[in-house]
Design a protein around this motif. Structure first.
Motif, PDB file in Angstrom:
ATOM      1  N   HIS A 181     -11.143  61.782  50.812  1.00 46.85           N
ATOM      2  CA  HIS A 181     -10.922  61.030  52.044  1.00 46.85           C
ATOM      3  C   HIS A 181     -11.169  61.904  53.265  1.00 46.85           C
ATOM      4  N   LYS A 182     -11.377  61.266  54.395  1.00 47.37           N
ATOM      5  CA  LYS A 182     -11.522  62.013  55.638  1.00 47.37           C
ATOM      6  C   LYS A 182     -10.177  62.626  56.005  1.00 47.37           C
ATOM      7  N   LEU A 183     -10.211  63.851  56.441  1.00 47.07           N
ATOM      8  CA  LEU A 183      -8.987  64.534  56.829  1.00 47.07           C
ATOM      9  C   LEU A 183      -8.716  64.254  58.303  1.00 47.07           C
ATOM     10  N   THR A 184      -7.508  63.818  58.581  1.00 46.49           N
ATOM     11  CA  THR A 184      -7.105  63.484  59.942  1.00 46.49           C
ATOM     12  C   THR A 184      -5.895  64.327  60.332  1.00 46.49           C
TER      13      THR A 184
ATOM     14  N   GLY B 149      -2.962  63.191  60.515  1.00 51.44           N
ATOM     15  CA  GLY B 149      -1.865  62.762  59.657  1.00 51.44           C
ATOM     16  C   GLY B 149      -1.950  63.482  58.323  1.00 51.44           C
ATOM     17  N   ILE B 150      -1.042  63.166  57.412  1.00 54.10           N
ATOM     18  CA  ILE B 150      -1.019  63.804  56.099  1.00 54.10           C
ATOM     19  C   ILE B 150      -1.539  62.829  55.054  1.00 54.10           C
ATOM     20  N   ASP B 151      -2.728  63.110  54.563  1.00 50.70           N
ATOM     21  CA  ASP B 151      -3.362  62.335  53.483  1.00 50.70           C
ATOM     22  C   ASP B 151      -3.514  60.862  53.839  1.00 50.70           C
ATOM     23  N   ASP B 152      -3.685  60.563  55.131  1.00 54.04           N
ATOM     24  CA  ASP B 152      -3.755  59.164  55.543  1.00 54.04           C
ATOM     25  C   ASP B 152      -5.139  58.747  56.027  1.00 54.04           C
ATOM     26  N   GLY B 153      -6.140  59.623  55.873  1.00 54.96           N
ATOM     27  CA  GLY B 153      -7.478  59.328  56.386  1.00 54.96           C
ATOM     28  C   GLY B 153      -8.224  58.308  55.538  1.00 54.96           C
ATOM     29  N   PRO B 154      -9.272  57.727  56.116  1.00 52.71           N
ATOM     30  CA  PRO B 154     -10.076  56.728  55.394  1.00 52.71           C
ATOM     31  C   PRO B 154     -10.644  57.287  54.096  1.00 52.71           C
ATOM     32  N   ILE B 155     -10.705  56.429  53.083  1.00 54.94           N
ATOM     33  CA  ILE B 155     -11.121  56.829  51.740  1.00 54.94           C
ATOM     34  C   ILE B 155     -12.633  56.701  51.576  1.00 54.94           C
ATOM     35  N   ILE B 156     -13.239  57.774  51.042  1.00 56.48           N
ATOM     36  CA  ILE B 156     -14.669  57.776  50.736  1.00 56.48           C
ATOM     37  C   ILE B 156     -14.901  57.341  49.295  1.00 56.48           C
ATOM     38  N   ASP B 157     -14.125  57.907  48.384  1.00 57.74           N
ATOM     39  CA  ASP B 157     -14.314  57.632  46.964  1.00 57.74           C
ATOM     40  C   ASP B 157     -13.083  58.125  46.207  1.00 57.74           C
ATOM     41  N   LYS B 158     -12.947  57.686  44.968  1.00 54.01           N
ATOM     42  CA  LYS B 158     -11.856  58.177  44.121  1.00 54.01           C
ATOM     43  C   LYS B 158     -12.230  58.037  42.656  1.00 54.01           C
ATOM     44  N   ILE B 159     -11.562  58.824  41.829  1.00 53.57           N
ATOM     45  CA  ILE B 159     -11.644  58.708  40.376  1.00 53.57           C
ATOM     46  C   ILE B 159     -10.218  58.509  39.869  1.00 53.57           C
ATOM     47  N   THR B 160     -10.023  57.528  38.997  1.00 53.68           N
ATOM     48  CA  THR B 160      -8.690  57.267  38.455  1.00 53.68           C
ATOM     49  C   THR B 160      -8.739  57.248  36.933  1.00 53.68           C
TER      50      THR B 160
END
Length: 299
Positions: A133-136, A138-149
């Motif tokens: 995600h984009k780093l802002t 805030g703490i871990d609250d930036g827009p998401i680019i991608d993820k693996i689950t």
């Protein structure tokens, strides 16, 4: 040749470092200020960079004017944070006009902040993830680019989830790097209604005894959450002994009239124990002497 800054800590960033170097990117690794060059359960990135002649900075703190000037002079096209232990603030974010990205070891927006693997287990989430995600500010609250689950298995522990998470950084980087550097990525705002955050003080790691009076799934997840060698294991008591629990083998939902904590069977280091509404077969660190069915584990 594009310049890339990597804020890293421990083993999680090493595959990304090597990938970028092998693909002719000009990188500089920002080593954690607390890295004194000694390998522990984690490799020292300072030592790794020195040994492999990789450019790095090891600032005493991130607000240092000399450090900020050096970052600016490097003229990075983008920055990445991989398990960085320090908060990256606005003066660093602005150097790349916000083109800084974090690999957070959770299925965001769930479990922002500290110990996300622990909280995925304690909250009985079905899935664990690694989110780019984009780093802002805030703490871990930036827009998401991608993820693996991945779906959490009964055999998973906090340590196994951490190791799995480290292995997802490179696939995410490979998949998204070109789009990030050309600014063709899509960033999706996090759903705030699904978000939760945990601080560094959210867990007391000195009190890890299992309460067998809870539902079996809750007990199992508690055990899984606090298995993280070499730091800690969940514990139970048997007579005067404190027993380290090293894993969950099987969970069975079946109500019995047996008291929670009762030992149903014991074979070598595998022991079946009754919880409120079912039983757990668990593994322990050391084989217990004179243990037999009908004995009792307790807080």
């Amino acid at each position: 040749m594009l310049n890339i800054i990597l804020f890293c800590n421990g083993k999680a960033g090493i595959p990304a470092i090597n990938y970028l170097i092998n693909n002719a990117y000009n990188i500089c690794v920002i080593v954690d200020p607390a890295d004194m060059g000694k390998n522990t359960w984690q490799p020292s990135l300072k030592t790794y960079c020195q040994k492999n002649k990789i450019p790095f900075m090891n600032p005493p703190y991130y607000s240092s004017k000399i450090f900020l000037d050096d970052l600016y002079k490097f003229k990075p096209a983008a920055m990445f944070s991989i398990q960085c232990k320090k908060i990256i603030k606005k003066e660093i974010i602005d150097i790349v006009d916000g083109e800084i990205f974090n690999f957070h070891f959770s299925d965001l927006p769930k479990n922002r902040g500290c110990f996300p693997g622990v909280w995925h287990l304690l909250n009985e989430d079905k899935y664990v993830g690694v989110t780019l995600h984009k780093l802002t500010e805030g703490i871990d609250d930036g827009p998401i680019i991608d993820k693996i689950t991945k779906k959490i298995a009964v055999s998973d522990t906090c340590r196994s989830i951490y190791d799995w998470s480290c292995n997802q950084v490179l696939p995410l980087l490979k998949k998204n790097l070109r789009h990030i550097l050309t600014k063709e990525y899509v960033a999706v705002q996090q759903n705030k209604s699904l978000a939760n955050y945990y601080s560094r003080n959210s867990i007391n790691f000195t009190k890890l005894f299992v309460d067998w009076n809870h539902e079996v799934n809750r007990v199992s997840r508690y055990i899984q959450a606090f298995i993280f060698p070499p730091f800690q294991f969940p514990k139970t008591r048997y007579g005067a002994a404190e027993v380290n629990i090293t894993g969950v083998v099987k969970v069975t939902r079946r109500r019995r009239k047996t008291l929670p904590g009762t030992i149903l069977s014991a074979k070598n280091k595998n022991i079946e124990v009754q919880a409120k509404d079912g039983s757990i077969i668990l593994s322990v660190a050391d084989e217990l002497k004179n243990i037999k069915p009908g004995g009792q584990f307790y807080l």
